[in-house]
Write an enzyme that holds these catalytic residues in place. Sequence first.
Site, mmCIF file in Angstrom:
data_model
loop_
_atom_site.group_PDB
_atom_site.id
_atom_site.type_symbol
_atom_site.label_atom_id
_atom_site.label_comp_id
_atom_site.label_asym_id
_atom_site.label_seq_id
_atom_site.Cartn_x
_atom_site.Cartn_y
_atom_site.Cartn_z
ATOM 1 N N ASP A 93 0.851 -1.183 0.000
ATOM 2 C CA ASP A 93 0.000 0.000 0.000
ATOM 3 C C ASP A 93 0.891 1.238 0.000
ATOM 4 O OD1 ASP A 93 0.989 0.034 2.534
ATOM 5 O OD2 ASP A 93 -0.917 -0.234 3.546
ATOM 6 N N ASP A 272 -7.774 -7.550 0.273
ATOM 7 C CA ASP A 272 -6.831 -7.847 1.360
ATOM 8 C C ASP A 272 -7.540 -7.499 2.652
ATOM 9 O OD1 ASP A 272 -6.448 -4.779 1.168
ATOM 10 O OD2 ASP A 272 -5.389 -5.344 2.993
ATOM 11 N N CYS A 310 -13.570 -28.002 5.656
ATOM 12 C CA CYS A 310 -12.278 -27.406 5.293
ATOM 13 C C CYS A 310 -11.196 -28.473 5.238
ATOM 14 C CB CYS A 310 -11.909 -26.333 6.317
ATOM 15 S SG CYS A 310 -10.336 -25.513 5.991
ATOM 16 N N CYS A 312 -7.812 -27.668 5.341
ATOM 17 C CA CYS A 312 -6.529 -27.078 5.712
ATOM 18 C C CYS A 312 -5.795 -27.990 6.688
ATOM 19 C CB CYS A 312 -6.707 -25.682 6.313
ATOM 20 S SG CYS A 312 -7.225 -25.655 8.043
ATOM 21 N N CYS A 315 -7.525 -28.164 10.097
ATOM 22 C CA CYS A 315 -8.795 -28.888 10.122
ATOM 23 C C CYS A 315 -8.626 -30.381 9.836
ATOM 24 C CB CYS A 315 -9.782 -28.256 9.137
ATOM 25 S SG CYS A 315 -10.427 -26.669 9.739
ATOM 26 N N HIS A 341 -5.763 -21.960 9.417
ATOM 27 C CA HIS A 341 -7.133 -22.112 8.932
ATOM 28 C C HIS A 341 -7.654 -20.809 8.316
ATOM 29 C CE1 HIS A 341 -11.368 -23.006 8.563
ATOM 30 N NE2 HIS A 341 -11.592 -21.864 9.197
#
Lengths: 397, 397
Positions: A93, A272, A310, A312, A315, A341
């Site tokens: 940014d 974002d 999920c 991930c 998980c 996660h």
Amino acid sequence: MALSFTLEAEDQATPARAGRVTTAHGTFQTPAFMPVGTAASVKTLTPDELHAAGGEILLANTYHLSLRPGAETVRELGGLHRFMGWNGPILTDSGGFQVMSLSALRKVDDDGVEFRSHLDGSRHRLTPEDAIQIQDALGTDIAMSLDQLVELPAPPDVVREAVDRTVRWASRGLAERERLRERGLGAMALFGINQGGVDADERRRCFTGLQVLPFDGYALGGLWVGEGRTLGLERVEGDCAMFPKGKPRYLMGVGHPIDVVEAIARGVDMFDCVLPTRNARRGTVFISTGRLVVKNAAYRLDERPLDPACDCYTCTRFSRAYLRHLFSVVAVSLIKHASIHAVHHMLQLVRRAREAVTAGCYDRFRTTFLERYQSGETLAPETVGARGREPEETESR
Amino acid sequence: MALSFTLEAEDQATPARAGRVTTAHGTFQTPAFMPVGTAASVKTLTPDELHAAGGEILLANTYHLSLRPGAETVRELGGLHRFMGWNGPILTDSGGFQVMSLSALRKVDDDGVEFRSHLDGSRHRLTPEDAIQIQDALGTDIAMSLDQLVELPAPPDVVREAVDRTVRWASRGLAERERLRERGLGAMALFGINQGGVDADERRRCFTGLQVLPFDGYALGGLWVGEGRTLGLERVEGDCAMFPKGKPRYLMGVGHPIDVVEAIARGVDMFDCVLPTRNARRGTVFISTGRLVVKNAAYRLDERPLDPACDCYTCTRFSRAYLRHLFSVVAVSLIKHASIHAVHHMLQLVRRAREAVTAGCYDRFRTTFLERYQSGETLAPETVGARGREPEETESR
């Protein structure tokens, strides 16, 4: 070419779109969610974990990095990619948002912003030219133009003045990149930021000024600062309708899963937000059926993963019971596991959104997502009941 | 058989040895370093990361786990392995050390220890039978017998009484495991702990009592509690000379790299210690040439890894300059990255020690290691100069 954008698919019933952005450090697909590595680190996550979660592009904050360790230090150390061990695209940014939200004694004039560091009170200046130079020193792939933010509500003339200044600063930023390029620097892409707050006419006027400038993409600025989801999404719709189809569109600082799904439906390509990871560090995670508060006593013996839908690392490995234990007893491990996660969940969300766009059924995807998210299924009753009372983090940056 | 130990190699010039221990959850090589997952988590590290670093066996603390989440809760959730997602061997301590070092109002009598939780002041009792039952509920692979610790210096009769009690409790622990086995439980291995503080005669007397009991291994207790390295190593030498060759030997709570290398030279097989990871979380790491203080200003532009001789994830990815930046600005990420190095470093050390034993040249390995460790090479001059003044963590548990 610092950046190229390919529009790969458009949804049938909504302005949602799927594309591909190529930068000096590789390609990312859109819609894209950028995990936030404020000071050159997405907290507790390694570059490999971000990659494994499907992360293709990261965001880093110019304000933080220019204070510590300093943009020139990063340049000396080979630039941000080498410094933080991330070889994919990075967007930075301009620093303007953090100057306004974190630092003290801000003074804005036509030349730029004067402010005191929130760390040690030291005095700094940030001009549109500085913002470009700093981002170039960091070695970013996509830089943002310095814009002027106004705190809302603001009188019309204040908004008007900020829009005019934003357009002038946008032009100065591009000119600075040209000067850098004459010296063999400034290879990065540059996005212009549309301003005007919630005033549709001012946003249109702002974009009229920006659209004639050779930006590589456009960002939607000054939104999600308290105006509410409905109004915010109206302005997103308005901006996206004006923005050229052939350039990427970036809704800055947005992040709640519902906002992301709704903004994609209006034509946004990039997001974002620190919300998912910041919430996760505090023990609240977004899952496909809502918001799960890890410390909830109802999960004491719950062997299910945070999100049964999920895949991930967290998980597929750990139960709610274990994570609840970590929350109370080994906080730093909970932060790590919940962050994995959180990042995975947002990246999976935009990936599925992309698939829906490509299949031409984004509207059905959105409806299904919202119904499911609001169902509270698999969540503990206490959580669902107390949802309004939980300290949900809504600040987006 | 709850545990089998194979002695695979003995050094030529020292009592150092290399072996292999097989438990219900697999095998680990010795000399072994056990990373400490106090409350069922090695802070910030995933099971996969521990595995990748070469971790084969973890230690978890019975005292902490029996207070939170409770041993019965862990049992209900399928045991410690399933709870924390670690499928390899786990060793648990008896809880006795933490009762003495953390809890308030400890009262020891022949029956056991009465104490108040350091968390909420609640009253608890821990008998030798309880220690076995709790460790069984946790589902450990290797349990430790409850011993009585005395704070040194202590009058001879206090040490003597503690030794007598330790032997009686050892016997009661074994009997409790037998009772559990009659009910189809108590599958774990059980180690006896030798006590007697720094008094060589008392340690000999203690082992005389223990050696007739059918333990699966022996631990060296009551050492590294302030007596100094020289005296501590003398007692290690004495204990190892008495212990049977065919069972593993575990020096509890020891972990400084120098201590590990010296204790292996005296015949120790197993170690655990929070020192490397706790130091790492505070920004100090052991490397092959000494102790590196991450925040040292001299590393501001240092592009070398923490340890140029290390091949851990952190050392192959990140510079000292970056990690120093994280220490100041993104502490939670420094904790993660430094912990990876810390665990990897200790595991690599024992792996190399094992190779040296197998090659029959452990004494040369030890000399080379010590020379290198004390060289301070690659360390910033300030660190070397200020070594004595740095707040080094020496507490081992």
